[in-house]
Each structure stands twice: as C-alpha cells, then as structure tokens.
Design a protein around this motif. Structure first.
Motif, PDB file in Angstrom:
ATOM      1  N   ARG A   1       1.152   6.844  -6.726  1.00 57.74           N
ATOM      2  CA  ARG A   1       0.065   7.805  -6.969  1.00 57.74           C
ATOM      3  C   ARG A   1       0.520   9.224  -6.683  1.00 57.74           C
ATOM      4  O   ARG A   1       0.148  10.154  -7.392  1.00 57.74           O
ATOM      5  CB  ARG A   1      -1.154   7.442  -6.128  1.00 57.74           C
ATOM      6  CG  ARG A   1      -1.845   6.206  -6.643  1.00 57.74           C
ATOM      7  CD  ARG A   1      -3.074   5.878  -5.859  1.00 57.74           C
ATOM      8  NE  ARG A   1      -3.680   4.658  -6.415  1.00 57.74           N
ATOM      9  CZ  ARG A   1      -4.382   3.804  -5.719  1.00 57.74           C
ATOM     10  NH1 ARG A   1      -4.605   4.018  -4.446  1.00 57.74           N
ATOM     11  NH2 ARG A   1      -4.886   2.727  -6.290  1.00 57.74           N
ATOM     12  N   GLN A   2       1.318   9.402  -5.611  1.00 61.65           N
ATOM     13  CA  GLN A   2       1.832  10.725  -5.287  1.00 61.65           C
ATOM     14  C   GLN A   2       2.721  11.224  -6.421  1.00 61.65           C
ATOM     15  O   GLN A   2       2.640  12.378  -6.828  1.00 61.65           O
ATOM     16  CB  GLN A   2       2.609  10.692  -3.966  1.00 61.65           C
ATOM     17  CG  GLN A   2       3.128  12.045  -3.517  1.00 61.65           C
ATOM     18  CD  GLN A   2       2.014  13.021  -3.200  1.00 61.65           C
ATOM     19  OE1 GLN A   2       0.951  12.633  -2.717  1.00 61.65           O
ATOM     20  NE2 GLN A   2       2.239  14.286  -3.497  1.00 61.65           N
TER      21      GLN A   2
ATOM     22  N   GLN B   1       2.046   1.786  -3.479  1.00 60.26           N
ATOM     23  CA  GLN B   1       0.962   2.327  -4.305  1.00 60.26           C
ATOM     24  C   GLN B   1       0.765   3.817  -4.032  1.00 60.26           C
ATOM     25  O   GLN B   1       0.565   4.604  -4.958  1.00 60.26           O
ATOM     26  CB  GLN B   1      -0.347   1.591  -4.037  1.00 60.26           C
ATOM     27  CG  GLN B   1      -0.427   0.230  -4.651  1.00 60.26           C
ATOM     28  CD  GLN B   1      -1.742  -0.469  -4.318  1.00 60.26           C
ATOM     29  OE1 GLN B   1      -2.509  -0.030  -3.461  1.00 60.26           O
ATOM     30  NE2 GLN B   1      -1.990  -1.580  -4.999  1.00 60.26           N
ATOM     31  N   MET B   2       0.842   4.201  -2.762  1.00 60.07           N
ATOM     32  CA  MET B   2       0.670   5.618  -2.413  1.00 60.07           C
ATOM     33  C   MET B   2       1.795   6.460  -3.009  1.00 60.07           C
ATOM     34  O   MET B   2       1.551   7.555  -3.527  1.00 60.07           O
ATOM     35  CB  MET B   2       0.605   5.786  -0.892  1.00 60.07           C
ATOM     36  CG  MET B   2      -0.714   5.305  -0.295  1.00 60.07           C
ATOM     37  SD  MET B   2      -0.765   5.344   1.511  1.00 60.07           S
ATOM     38  CE  MET B   2      -0.418   7.041   1.864  1.00 60.07           C
ATOM     39  N   ARG B   3       3.038   5.959  -2.948  1.00 62.01           N
ATOM     40  CA  ARG B   3       4.170   6.676  -3.535  1.00 62.01           C
ATOM     41  C   ARG B   3       3.983   6.832  -5.044  1.00 62.01           C
ATOM     42  O   ARG B   3       4.243   7.895  -5.606  1.00 62.01           O
ATOM     43  CB  ARG B   3       5.475   5.934  -3.245  1.00 62.01           C
ATOM     44  CG  ARG B   3       6.142   6.405  -1.990  1.00 62.01           C
ATOM     45  CD  ARG B   3       7.546   5.820  -1.833  1.00 62.01           C
ATOM     46  NE  ARG B   3       7.574   5.129  -0.560  1.00 62.01           N
ATOM     47  CZ  ARG B   3       7.558   3.819  -0.381  1.00 62.01           C
ATOM     48  NH1 ARG B   3       7.577   3.013  -1.390  1.00 62.01           N
ATOM     49  NH2 ARG B   3       7.566   3.301   0.817  1.00 62.01           N
TER      50      ARG B   3
ATOM     51  N   LEU C   1       0.827  -1.214   0.000  1.00 63.14           N
ATOM     52  CA  LEU C   1       0.000   0.000   0.000  1.00 63.14           C
ATOM     53  C   LEU C   1       0.859   1.260   0.000  1.00 63.14           C
ATOM     54  O   LEU C   1       0.529   2.237  -0.673  1.00 63.14           O
ATOM     55  CB  LEU C   1      -0.960  -0.009   1.196  1.00 63.14           C
ATOM     56  CG  LEU C   1      -2.079  -1.038   1.130  1.00 63.14           C
ATOM     57  CD1 LEU C   1      -2.840  -1.080   2.452  1.00 63.14           C
ATOM     58  CD2 LEU C   1      -3.023  -0.753  -0.024  1.00 63.14           C
ATOM     59  N   LYS C   2       1.963   1.240   0.740  1.00 59.00           N
ATOM     60  CA  LYS C   2       2.876   2.391   0.744  1.00 59.00           C
ATOM     61  C   LYS C   2       3.452   2.619  -0.645  1.00 59.00           C
ATOM     62  O   LYS C   2       3.557   3.760  -1.105  1.00 59.00           O
ATOM     63  CB  LYS C   2       4.000   2.176   1.757  1.00 59.00           C
ATOM     64  CG  LYS C   2       3.585   2.395   3.188  1.00 59.00           C
ATOM     65  CD  LYS C   2       4.762   2.187   4.127  1.00 59.00           C
ATOM     66  CE  LYS C   2       4.373   2.411   5.561  1.00 59.00           C
ATOM     67  NZ  LYS C   2       5.501   2.158   6.492  1.00 59.00           N
TER      68      LYS C   2
END
Length: 184
Positions: free
Chosen positions: A172-173, A168-170, A165-166
């Motif tokens: 997307r960011q 994926q967040m990176r 998840l981290k």
C-alpha cells in the motif's frame, strides 16, 4: 505392530496411547484391536490391528521434529480457493494425509480466512479438529502441557499474520508513493 503404552497418532483424531490390545468377535469375525486412548478429551477408539497402517496410524513424532514443525509454521505456504466446497475437500485430504505440516497448513489457511471473511460452520469445525490433531501430537512429542504448546503454535501463527500485514502495508505504501509521483 504397536504395543501397549506406545504413543501413536490417528490421522483424523490426533495423538494418544495404545491402552490395550483386545480380541473381539464382530459380525462373526474375530479380530485384534488396538484400544486407542487420547489423553486430551479422553476419546477411546478401537482400531483393527490389521488395518492400522491402511488407516494411517503411526508413531508420534520426536521432540526435534516437533520443534522443527513449530519453527516452520511461519513459512508454510497456504493456497486459498474461493470455492468453499473445493477448499473444504482439499483441506480434508490434507488432514487425512496424517502429515503434520499439511495439518498446520489447514490451520493456518482457515485462521487467515476466519480473520478475513469468517468461516462456515463446517470450516469452523474443521479448524477445531485440525487444531486438536496438531496440538495433541505436539503435546506428546514434547512432553509439555497443552496450554504451553498451544501458546507456542499460536505465537507462530501470529508471526505469520504480522508478516502478512507488514507485506500489505509495504504494498500500500508503494502504491501511495506511485500515486504521489504521478500527481507531481
């Protein structure tokens, strides 16, 4: 050859103990059988001693190996085929291998798939079986309670999910920052 009291693993059923060695006549042929008893669930199997190696029956791993496996779970690579039939066959081969790392990969892959898209009944049953195989051996290898080992494995699996998840967040960011730069 195993002896009464030995801790062993059947690749498709999990870990247990050789409760007895018996001689029985089946279909006109007399053979020796290991009476294999699983402490969790109480399953009782008779395994022909002559075929035990072919089947993949082996000794339970030692505590250091069990600890190394749990520590390795977050880094285990998981391939995900979109074809249900192909994925099921590959996972079944991994489980039949008797390799605990492969069984852990099956669990990890199916858990991720379950969170992402859900599982079919066949895959749900496979996940349950794979968990039973892994946990039963780790319980005997570490001489620990089922709940304690299950908690440690779940924690390792959740660590994988958090890392994913981290990432994926990176991603997307990074995509969002690219869009913002393009709009400037």
């Amino acid at each position: 050859m195993f002896s009464v009291g030995d801790l062993v693993v059947h690749p498709m059923h999990g870990a247990g103990v050789i409760d007895a060695i018996v001689r029985e006549k089946v279909a006109g042929s007399t053979q020796d059988y290991y009476v294999f008893k699983m402490p969790v669930g109480g399953l009782l199997l008779k395994i022909p001693t002559a075929n035990s190696q072919t089947i993949g029956v082996r000794s339970v791993i030692q505590r250091p190996e069990a600890e190394a496996l749990i520590a390795a779970i977050p880094s285990l690579a998981v391939e995900e085929s979109s074809n249900w039939n192909k994925r099921y066959r590959e996972n079944l081969l991994r489980m039949k291998s008797g390799d605990l790392y492969e069984v852990a990969r099956v669990i990890k892959g199916l858990m991720f798939r379950e969170r992402k898209r859900g599982l079919s009944n066949g895959e749900r049953k496979m996940l349950h079986t794979a968990r039973q195989i892994l946990l039963s051996e780790l319980v005997l290898a570490e001489d620990s309670g089922y709940e304690e080992v299950e908690r440690r494995v779940e924690q390792a699996m959740l660590h994988c999910e958090i890392s994913r998840l981290k990432d994926q967040m990176r991603d997307r960011q990074g995509a969002l920052e690219s869009i913002e730069r393009a709009l400037e």
